[in-house]
Design a protein around this motif. Structure first.
Motif, PDB file in Angstrom:
ATOM      1  N   LEU A 207      50.834  39.658  23.499  1.00 39.84           N
ATOM      2  CA  LEU A 207      50.594  39.055  23.933  1.00 39.84           C
ATOM      3  C   LEU A 207      49.329  37.563  23.169  1.00 39.84           C
ATOM      4  O   LEU A 207      48.845  36.974  22.029  1.00 39.84           O
ATOM      5  N   HIS A 208      48.136  38.181  23.210  1.00 42.80           N
ATOM      6  CA  HIS A 208      47.048  37.937  22.966  1.00 42.80           C
ATOM      7  C   HIS A 208      47.244  38.278  21.084  1.00 42.80           C
ATOM      8  O   HIS A 208      46.941  36.948  20.474  1.00 42.80           O
ATOM      9  N   GLN A 209      47.805  38.874  20.771  1.00 44.79           N
ATOM     10  CA  GLN A 209      46.977  39.282  19.294  1.00 44.79           C
ATOM     11  C   GLN A 209      48.163  38.301  18.593  1.00 44.79           C
ATOM     12  O   GLN A 209      48.089  37.740  17.369  1.00 44.79           O
ATOM     13  N   ASN A 210      49.372  37.738  18.769  1.00 44.06           N
ATOM     14  CA  ASN A 210      50.364  36.775  18.535  1.00 44.06           C
ATOM     15  C   ASN A 210      50.406  35.240  19.380  1.00 44.06           C
ATOM     16  O   ASN A 210      50.857  34.966  19.116  1.00 44.06           O
ATOM     17  N   LYS A 211      48.531  35.442  19.483  1.00 39.74           N
ATOM     18  CA  LYS A 211      48.652  33.827  20.451  1.00 39.74           C
ATOM     19  C   LYS A 211      49.398  33.158  21.521  1.00 39.74           C
ATOM     20  O   LYS A 211      49.740  31.533  20.467  1.00 39.74           O
ATOM     21  N   ILE A 212      49.607  33.685  21.715  1.00 36.25           N
ATOM     22  CA  ILE A 212      50.980  33.369  23.770  1.00 36.25           C
ATOM     23  C   ILE A 212      49.599  33.196  24.311  1.00 36.25           C
ATOM     24  O   ILE A 212      49.283  33.469  24.887  1.00 36.25           O
ATOM     25  N   PRO A 213      49.799  31.825  24.951  1.00 39.16           N
ATOM     26  CA  PRO A 213      48.971  31.775  25.929  1.00 39.16           C
ATOM     27  C   PRO A 213      49.791  31.472  27.024  1.00 39.16           C
ATOM     28  O   PRO A 213      50.452  32.308  27.688  1.00 39.16           O
ATOM     29  N   MET A 214      48.360  32.965  27.875  1.00 40.48           N
ATOM     30  CA  MET A 214      48.670  33.340  29.021  1.00 40.48           C
ATOM     31  C   MET A 214      47.292  32.782  29.571  1.00 40.48           C
ATOM     32  O   MET A 214      46.528  32.271  29.883  1.00 40.48           O
ATOM     33  N   ALA A 215      47.884  33.052  31.352  1.00 37.74           N
ATOM     34  CA  ALA A 215      46.556  32.513  32.415  1.00 37.74           C
ATOM     35  C   ALA A 215      46.997  33.810  33.857  1.00 37.74           C
ATOM     36  O   ALA A 215      48.038  34.538  33.503  1.00 37.74           O
ATOM     37  N   ILE A 216      46.306  33.683  34.697  1.00 34.22           N
ATOM     38  CA  ILE A 216      46.246  33.744  36.000  1.00 34.22           C
ATOM     39  C   ILE A 216      46.484  33.392  37.015  1.00 34.22           C
ATOM     40  O   ILE A 216      46.185  31.854  36.966  1.00 34.22           O
ATOM     41  N   ALA A 217      47.494  33.415  38.244  1.00 29.85           N
ATOM     42  CA  ALA A 217      47.504  32.694  38.863  1.00 29.85           C
ATOM     43  C   ALA A 217      47.676  33.413  40.280  1.00 29.85           C
ATOM     44  O   ALA A 217      48.689  34.082  41.134  1.00 29.85           O
ATOM     45  N   SER A 218      46.429  33.379  41.179  1.00 23.03           N
ATOM     46  CA  SER A 218      46.652  34.580  42.047  1.00 23.03           C
ATOM     47  C   SER A 218      46.169  33.927  42.943  1.00 23.03           C
ATOM     48  O   SER A 218      45.101  32.409  43.562  1.00 23.03           O
ATOM     49  N   SER A 219      46.106  34.834  44.337  1.00 23.89           N
ATOM     50  CA  SER A 219      46.146  33.957  45.611  1.00 23.89           C
ATOM     51  C   SER A 219      45.093  34.423  45.916  1.00 23.89           C
ATOM     52  O   SER A 219      44.001  34.283  47.030  1.00 23.89           O
ATOM     53  N   SER A 220      43.712  35.315  45.008  1.00 23.68           N
ATOM     54  CA  SER A 220      43.019  35.657  45.683  1.00 23.68           C
ATOM     55  C   SER A 220      42.006  34.945  45.418  1.00 23.68           C
ATOM     56  O   SER A 220      41.740  34.044  44.460  1.00 23.68           O
ATOM     57  N   ILE A 221      40.412  35.227  46.453  1.00 23.80           N
ATOM     58  CA  ILE A 221      39.507  33.947  45.794  1.00 23.80           C
ATOM     59  C   ILE A 221      38.802  34.552  45.221  1.00 23.80           C
ATOM     60  O   ILE A 221      38.970  35.888  44.470  1.00 23.80           O
ATOM     61  N   GLN A 222      37.810  33.820  45.064  1.00 17.89           N
ATOM     62  CA  GLN A 222      36.965  34.083  43.598  1.00 17.89           C
ATOM     63  C   GLN A 222      36.141  35.329  43.890  1.00 17.89           C
ATOM     64  O   GLN A 222      35.819  36.062  43.159  1.00 17.89           O
ATOM     65  N   GLU A 223      35.452  35.322  45.147  1.00 14.71           N
ATOM     66  CA  GLU A 223      34.555  36.858  45.156  1.00 14.71           C
ATOM     67  C   GLU A 223      35.212  37.668  45.630  1.00 14.71           C
ATOM     68  O   GLU A 223      35.095  39.366  44.786  1.00 14.71           O
ATOM     69  N   ALA A 224      36.518  38.005  45.765  1.00 12.00           N
ATOM     70  CA  ALA A 224      37.668  39.179  45.456  1.00 12.00           C
ATOM     71  C   ALA A 224      38.177  39.428  43.796  1.00 12.00           C
ATOM     72  O   ALA A 224      37.760  40.349  43.545  1.00 12.00           O
ATOM     73  N   PHE A 225      38.176  38.547  43.988  1.00  8.11           N
ATOM     74  CA  PHE A 225      38.401  38.256  42.123  1.00  8.11           C
ATOM     75  C   PHE A 225      37.785  39.159  41.422  1.00  8.11           C
ATOM     76  O   PHE A 225      37.950  40.027  40.227  1.00  8.11           O
ATOM     77  N   ASP A 226      36.634  38.628  41.192  1.00  4.12           N
ATOM     78  CA  ASP A 226      35.129  38.980  40.746  1.00  4.12           C
ATOM     79  C   ASP A 226      34.992  40.457  40.980  1.00  4.12           C
ATOM     80  O   ASP A 226      34.624  41.835  40.220  1.00  4.12           O
ATOM     81  N   MET A 227      35.393  40.941  42.330  1.00  4.50           N
ATOM     82  CA  MET A 227      34.831  42.468  42.627  1.00  4.50           C
ATOM     83  C   MET A 227      36.399  43.387  41.891  1.00  4.50           C
ATOM     84  O   MET A 227      35.892  44.108  41.492  1.00  4.50           O
ATOM     85  N   LYS A 228      37.142  42.924  42.007  1.00  2.00           N
ATOM     86  CA  LYS A 228      39.288  43.234  41.428  1.00  2.00           C
ATOM     87  C   LYS A 228      38.598  43.725  39.788  1.00  2.00           C
ATOM     88  O   LYS A 228      38.683  44.825  38.854  1.00  2.00           O
TER      89      LYS A 228
END
Length: 232
Positions: A106-127
């Protein structure tokens, strides 16, 4: 591969991914964390309970676990216990099958992508710490502790916020969501988006009914079904 609707699949221009159990194998790690604590008190963290909390913000999930299992810990104490174990396990999180191939495509074909996660920032950084190059491919990330987020999944808020944050805000009907949890699917459908569900094999079929498309693995996804560039 099964479709849960008689409506034809509609072409999309933007893709939004859940994180836990969708891009990373952290749902398995969450189960290990909670079961380790439950075992100490002679309790079992069942799939029935896990199915109801998957996709929710952690603070909500912790209260539900503590109450349902009648653990002799306050929700705050249970949260602290989980933090210790997560610090040990989360940095080992691995990408789910097919995730890297699809995101790179998707990135190579310039399709915009995002993430929507219930994680908090601290946990996201750990993962995500040892997958930095991979996660830099996304336009933006909306997390569970975002001040703009009033209600977590299964409310549609997180996906609507995510759609608005693309460089050119994306209409919900032009967004395709990837999820593994029924609460996430409900949130995406409530936001007016199509959703591809890649559920854990243990999840009862009844929890997959609202998804637009259900796959056993992200490796089985065919982008052209939603008007996206096909794999070469």
């Amino acid at each position: 591969m099964t479709t849960s609707s008689s409506k034809p699949l509609q072409p999309v221009t933007h893709v939004i991914f859940d994180l836990d159990g969708t891009l990373l194998n952290t749902e398995t790690l969450y189960t290990e964390v909670i079961q380790d604590i439950c075992t100490r008190y002679g309790k079992q963290f069942s799939w029935d309970l896990k199915s109801t909390i998957m996709g929710r913000r952690e603070a909500e999930a912790i209260v539900m676990i503590q109450k349902t299992l009648d653990l002799p810990l306050s929700p705050d104490e249970l949260m602290e216990e989980t933090k210790k174990k997560k610090k040990e396990l989360f940095p080992k999180a691995a990408l789910m099958p097919g995730a890297e191939k699809l995101v790179l495509h998707l990135h190579q074909n310039k399709i915009p992508m995002a993430i929507a996660s219930s994680s908090i920032q601290e946990a996201f950084d750990m993962k995500t710490g040892h997958h930095k190059a991979f996660f830099h491919l996304f336009h933006h990330v909306v997390l569970g502790d975002n001040p703009e987020l009033k209600a977590g999944k299964p409310a549609p808020d997180i996906f609507l916020i995510c759609a608005k944050r693309f460089e050119a805000p994306a209409p919900p009907e032009k967004c395709l969501v990837f999820e593994d949890a029924s609460n996430g699917v409900k949130a995406a459908v409530g936001a007016g988006m199509q959703v591809v569900m890649v559920p854990d094999e243990n999840l009862a079929k009844e929890f997959t009914k609202e998804a637009t498309l259900v796959l056993r693995s992200m490796s089985d996804f065919k982008p052209e079904m939603f008007g996206l560039p096909k794999f070469q």
